[in-house]
Design an enzyme around this catalytic site. Structure first.
Site, PDB file in Angstrom:
ATOM      1  N   GLY A   1       0.835  -1.201   0.000  1.00 41.75           N
ATOM      2  CA  GLY A   1       0.000   0.000   0.000  1.00 41.75           C
ATOM      3  C   GLY A   1       0.871   1.254   0.000  1.00 41.75           C
ATOM      4  O   GLY A   1       2.104   1.178  -0.091  1.00 41.75           O
ATOM      5  N   MET A   2       0.210   2.402   0.118  1.00 40.14           N
ATOM      6  CA  MET A   2       0.923   3.684   0.024  1.00 40.14           C
ATOM      7  C   MET A   2       1.959   3.828   1.147  1.00 40.14           C
ATOM      8  O   MET A   2       3.130   4.112   0.893  1.00 40.14           O
ATOM      9  CB  MET A   2      -0.108   4.818   0.094  1.00 40.14           C
ATOM     10  CG  MET A   2       0.478   6.180  -0.096  1.00 40.14           C
ATOM     11  SD  MET A   2      -0.778   7.425  -0.403  1.00 40.14           S
ATOM     12  CE  MET A   2      -1.695   7.426   1.126  1.00 40.14           C
ATOM     13  N   LEU A   3       1.550   3.619   2.368  1.00 38.57           N
ATOM     14  CA  LEU A   3       2.490   3.686   3.496  1.00 38.57           C
ATOM     15  C   LEU A   3       3.417   2.477   3.490  1.00 38.57           C
ATOM     16  O   LEU A   3       4.617   2.598   3.756  1.00 38.57           O
ATOM     17  CB  LEU A   3       1.710   3.738   4.819  1.00 38.57           C
ATOM     18  CG  LEU A   3       2.530   3.611   6.100  1.00 38.57           C
ATOM     19  CD1 LEU A   3       3.515   4.775   6.257  1.00 38.57           C
ATOM     20  CD2 LEU A   3       1.618   3.534   7.326  1.00 38.57           C
TER      21      LEU A   3
ATOM     22  N   ASP B   1      -4.718 -12.897   3.342  1.00 36.75           N
ATOM     23  CA  ASP B   1      -5.938 -12.091   3.408  1.00 36.75           C
ATOM     24  C   ASP B   1      -6.350 -12.067   4.875  1.00 36.75           C
ATOM     25  O   ASP B   1      -6.836 -13.070   5.408  1.00 36.75           O
ATOM     26  CB  ASP B   1      -7.033 -12.713   2.532  1.00 36.75           C
ATOM     27  CG  ASP B   1      -8.307 -11.877   2.555  1.00 36.75           C
ATOM     28  OD1 ASP B   1      -8.408 -10.977   3.422  1.00 36.75           O
ATOM     29  OD2 ASP B   1      -9.192 -12.119   1.728  1.00 36.75           O
TER      30      ASP B   1
ATOM     31  N   ALA C   1      -5.550  -2.466   5.354  1.00 33.29           N
ATOM     32  CA  ALA C   1      -6.858  -1.922   5.722  1.00 33.29           C
ATOM     33  C   ALA C   1      -7.709  -1.697   4.485  1.00 33.29           C
ATOM     34  O   ALA C   1      -7.195  -1.629   3.359  1.00 33.29           O
ATOM     35  CB  ALA C   1      -6.679  -0.591   6.462  1.00 33.29           C
TER      36      ALA C   1
ATOM     37  N   THR D   1      -9.259   1.119   3.065  1.00 27.07           N
ATOM     38  CA  THR D   1      -9.069   2.547   3.330  1.00 27.07           C
ATOM     39  C   THR D   1      -9.983   3.453   2.501  1.00 27.07           C
ATOM     40  O   THR D   1      -9.858   4.675   2.581  1.00 27.07           O
ATOM     41  CB  THR D   1      -7.599   2.961   3.075  1.00 27.07           C
ATOM     42  OG1 THR D   1      -7.255   2.560   1.739  1.00 27.07           O
ATOM     43  CG2 THR D   1      -6.659   2.330   4.060  1.00 27.07           C
TER      44      THR D   1
ATOM     45  N   TYR E   1     -15.893   3.603   8.382  1.00 25.15           N
ATOM     46  CA  TYR E   1     -14.446   3.398   8.391  1.00 25.15           C
ATOM     47  C   TYR E   1     -13.878   3.645   9.801  1.00 25.15           C
ATOM     48  O   TYR E   1     -13.147   2.814  10.349  1.00 25.15           O
ATOM     49  CB  TYR E   1     -13.789   4.339   7.372  1.00 25.15           C
ATOM     50  CG  TYR E   1     -12.280   4.385   7.433  1.00 25.15           C
ATOM     51  CD1 TYR E   1     -11.510   3.336   6.941  1.00 25.15           C
ATOM     52  CD2 TYR E   1     -11.622   5.489   7.976  1.00 25.15           C
ATOM     53  CE1 TYR E   1     -10.114   3.382   7.005  1.00 25.15           C
ATOM     54  CE2 TYR E   1     -10.238   5.545   8.039  1.00 25.15           C
ATOM     55  CZ  TYR E   1      -9.492   4.490   7.555  1.00 25.15           C
ATOM     56  OH  TYR E   1      -8.119   4.545   7.617  1.00 25.15           O
TER      57      TYR E   1
ATOM     58  N   LYS F   1     -12.149   0.847  12.273  1.00 21.68           N
ATOM     59  CA  LYS F   1     -10.754   0.979  12.733  1.00 21.68           C
ATOM     60  C   LYS F   1     -10.694   1.031  14.266  1.00 21.68           C
ATOM     61  O   LYS F   1      -9.782   0.482  14.878  1.00 21.68           O
ATOM     62  CB  LYS F   1     -10.101   2.237  12.131  1.00 21.68           C
ATOM     63  CG  LYS F   1      -9.885   2.210  10.634  1.00 21.68           C
ATOM     64  CD  LYS F   1      -8.844   1.206  10.167  1.00 21.68           C
ATOM     65  CE  LYS F   1      -7.447   1.550  10.572  1.00 21.68           C
ATOM     66  NZ  LYS F   1      -6.455   0.591   9.979  1.00 21.68           N
TER      67      LYS F   1
HETATM   68  N1  LIG Z   1      -4.636   6.950   3.807  1.00 21.88           N
HETATM   69  C1  LIG Z   1      -4.871   7.736   4.853  1.00 21.88           C
HETATM   70  O1  LIG Z   1      -5.099   8.947   4.708  1.00 21.88           O
HETATM   71  C2  LIG Z   1      -4.870   7.169   6.258  1.00 21.88           C
HETATM   72  C3  LIG Z   1      -5.197   8.020   7.321  1.00 21.88           C
HETATM   73  C4  LIG Z   1      -5.202   7.498   8.625  1.00 21.88           C
HETATM   74  C5  LIG Z   1      -4.860   6.174   8.842  1.00 21.88           C
HETATM   75  N2  LIG Z   1      -4.559   5.374   7.789  1.00 21.88           N
HETATM   76  C6  LIG Z   1      -4.210   3.983   8.063  1.00 21.88           C
HETATM   77  O2  LIG Z   1      -2.846   3.779   7.681  1.00 21.88           O
HETATM   78  C7  LIG Z   1      -2.668   2.479   7.133  1.00 21.88           C
HETATM   79  C8  LIG Z   1      -2.026   2.575   5.765  1.00 21.88           C
HETATM   80  O3  LIG Z   1      -2.867   3.355   4.911  1.00 21.88           O
HETATM   81  P1  LIG Z   1      -2.589   3.440   3.334  1.00 21.88           P
HETATM   82  O4  LIG Z   1      -3.236   4.692   2.875  1.00 21.88           O
HETATM   83  O5  LIG Z   1      -1.150   3.166   3.046  1.00 21.88           O
HETATM   84  O6  LIG Z   1      -3.484   2.224   2.844  1.00 21.88           O
HETATM   85  P2  LIG Z   1      -3.517   1.515   1.411  1.00 21.88           P
HETATM   86  O7  LIG Z   1      -2.672   2.251   0.433  1.00 21.88           O
HETATM   87  O8  LIG Z   1      -4.949   1.282   1.097  1.00 21.88           O
HETATM   88  O9  LIG Z   1      -2.777   0.149   1.715  1.00 21.88           O
HETATM   89  C9  LIG Z   1      -3.382  -0.894   2.417  1.00 21.88           C
HETATM   90  C10 LIG Z   1      -2.885  -2.187   1.825  1.00 21.88           C
HETATM   91  O10 LIG Z   1      -3.567  -3.257   2.486  1.00 21.88           O
HETATM   92  C11 LIG Z   1      -3.995  -4.175   1.492  1.00 21.88           C
HETATM   93  N3  LIG Z   1      -5.159  -4.923   1.937  1.00 21.88           N
HETATM   94  C12 LIG Z   1      -6.476  -4.588   1.850  1.00 21.88           C
HETATM   95  N4  LIG Z   1      -7.244  -5.564   2.325  1.00 21.88           N
HETATM   96  C13 LIG Z   1      -6.396  -6.556   2.728  1.00 21.88           C
HETATM   97  C14 LIG Z   1      -6.599  -7.829   3.308  1.00 21.88           C
HETATM   98  N5  LIG Z   1      -7.832  -8.291   3.547  1.00 21.88           N
HETATM   99  N6  LIG Z   1      -5.535  -8.596   3.612  1.00 21.88           N
HETATM  100  C15 LIG Z   1      -4.278  -8.133   3.347  1.00 21.88           C
HETATM  101  N7  LIG Z   1      -4.017  -6.934   2.787  1.00 21.88           N
HETATM  102  C16 LIG Z   1      -5.072  -6.150   2.488  1.00 21.88           C
HETATM  103  C17 LIG Z   1      -4.360  -3.277   0.332  1.00 21.88           C
HETATM  104  O11 LIG Z   1      -4.490  -4.019  -0.854  1.00 21.88           O
HETATM  105  P3  LIG Z   1      -5.542  -3.494  -1.991  1.00 21.88           P
HETATM  106  O12 LIG Z   1      -4.999  -2.182  -2.442  1.00 21.88           O
HETATM  107  O13 LIG Z   1      -5.486  -4.573  -2.999  1.00 21.88           O
HETATM  108  O14 LIG Z   1      -6.869  -3.360  -1.279  1.00 21.88           O
HETATM  109  C18 LIG Z   1      -3.192  -2.306   0.335  1.00 21.88           C
HETATM  110  O15 LIG Z   1      -2.084  -2.823  -0.367  1.00 21.88           O
HETATM  111  C19 LIG Z   1      -4.060   1.824   7.162  1.00 21.88           C
HETATM  112  O16 LIG Z   1      -4.153   1.019   8.284  1.00 21.88           O
HETATM  113  C20 LIG Z   1      -5.024   2.996   7.269  1.00 21.88           C
HETATM  114  O17 LIG Z   1      -6.228   2.628   7.930  1.00 21.88           O
HETATM  115  C21 LIG Z   1      -4.546   5.842   6.510  1.00 21.88           C
END
Ligand SMILES: NC(=O)c1ccc[n+]([C@@H]2O[C@H](COP(=O)([O-])OP(=O)(O)OC[C@H]3O[C@@H](n4cnc5c(N)ncnc54)[C@H](OP(=O)(O)O)[C@@H]3O)[C@@H](O)[C@H]2O)c1
Length: 296
Positions: free
Chosen positions: A12-14, A40, A63, A65, A128, A132
């Site tokens: 994912g992004m982070l 998964d 997550a 997201t 969401y 969380k």
């Molecule tokens: N983005 C924000 O602004 C934000 C803000 C506050 C907190 N957060 C938290 O920070 C963390 C990282 O965020 P991010 O933006 O980097 O998220 P992201 O880019 O959506 O990355 C999440 C990764 O988890 C994978 N994933 C989804 N469902 C899954 C499953 N069932 N089993 C295994 N992997 C799975 C996703 O795959 P797919 O892409 O194929 O679904 C993706 O590669 C998350 O926990 C999020 O809740 C994010």
């Protein structure tokens, strides 16, 4: 002794930024990155897969997201963000591994109008945020020394996010309408990844708020993105969340107080405007994995 550090959600992004800095931050340890192809977390066999690996640290950043998508599919949101977090936490318990769980400012309702402390009572406004928060609760119930990191408004090189969305729209339109009644702190995933490393190195536990310093609205953030990218001829119109009409209600104020991070590790993340400059200096469009979403 060599430890195994497992990142779940590594693509994912982070996740990608974190995977980029973990090897140099923990040179004596083995770093493994899993994503949906390898595991998964909705499935109970998550437990066995992790148990088999016997990691010493599990960083669960996987997550669902898509904040608005969560509104229309509550079951999926809870299956991944809450039950998935529970499966990973149970596995960590079995392996006696340290658990790190990423959470969100959207556990708060925004009524405080002052930066939120880790001890402030959560009250999420959307699915969401509720899913969380349930994830946080599972982690805390199962693991006494887990580390829960709440962050917000993420953008980074890998994945679509608010910054990429503004830049794309600015290349297509002459006027952009941006929400001006939500206040937070945009946070660069590189800075967050470094803070995660520091929190692990300091052996911290409990909840920590981590975000870049200073605050703004999405409208102010949008204007800064355009100015720094030399696209300030594009007109920006401030609108309300109601006018935008997205399915998920967002808190109008979700700034996180990050003093605990400073107190326990000495770390303060730089102002969001400085981080944004760095990000834009290296910005190249279309670098996410296929199917990436628009961020939050
Ligand atoms: N983005 C924000 O602004 C934000 C803000 C506050 C907190 N957060 C938290 O920070 C963390 C990282 O965020 P991010 O933006 O980097 O998220 P992201 O880019 O959506 O990355 C999440 C990764 O988890 C994978 N994933 C989804 N469902 C899954 C499953 N069932 N089993 C295994 N992997 C799975 C996703 O795959 P797919 O892409 O194929 O679904 C993706 O590669 C998350 O926990 C999020 O809740 C994010």
């Amino acid at each position: 002794m060599k430890r195994i550090i497992l990142v779940i959600g590594a693509k994912g992004m982070l996740g990608r930024d974190l995977m980029g800095i973990l090897p140099s931050s923990f040179p004596n340890d083995e770093i493994l990155g899993w994503d949906i192809e390898e595991i998964d977390i909705q499935e109970e066999d998550t437990l066995f897969k992790i148990e088999k690996l016997r990691p010493d640290i599990v960083i669960n950043i996987a997550a669902h997201t898509n904040v608005d998508g969560c509104e229309s599919d509550e079951e999926k949101a809870f299956a991944i963000n809450a039950e998935g977090a529970k499966h990973a936490a149970l596995a960590a318990l079995k392996c006696q591994a340290k658990m790190v769980y990423l959470s969100t400012d959207y556990v708060f309702d925004g009524n405080k109008r002052e930066p939120y402390l880790e001890t402030d009572p959560p009250h999420p406004l959307n699915v969401y945020g509720r899913s969380k928060l349930r994830g946080e609760q599972y982690v805390q119930e199962l693991l006494k020394d887990a580390l829960i990191i709440r962050t917000q408004w993420l953008y980074g090189k890998y994945g679509k996010n608010f910054v990429t969305s503004i830049l794309r729209q600015a290349s297509e339109k002459r006027t952009l309408s941006i929400v001006n009644d939500q206040t937070g702190s945009p946070t660069y995933t590189i800075d967050l990844a470094k803070a995660i490393v520091v929190l692990i190195q300091y052996g911290t536990r409990g909840i920590f708020h981590v975000a870049n310093s200073d605050l703004c609205t999405w409208y102010i953030f949008g204007q800064a993105i355009l100015k720094l990218s030399g696209m300030d001829k594009v007109r920006v119109v401030p609108i309300s969340s109601k006018e935008l009409g997205l399915p998920a209600i967002r808190p109008s104020y979700s700034v996180l107080n990050c003093q605990k991070l400073k107190k326990e590790t000495g770390l303060t993340l730089r102002p969001w405007s400085e981080a944004l400059k760095d990000y834009l200096a290296t910005y190249r469009p279309t670098r996410g994995k296929p199917g990436d979403r628009e961020g939050k």
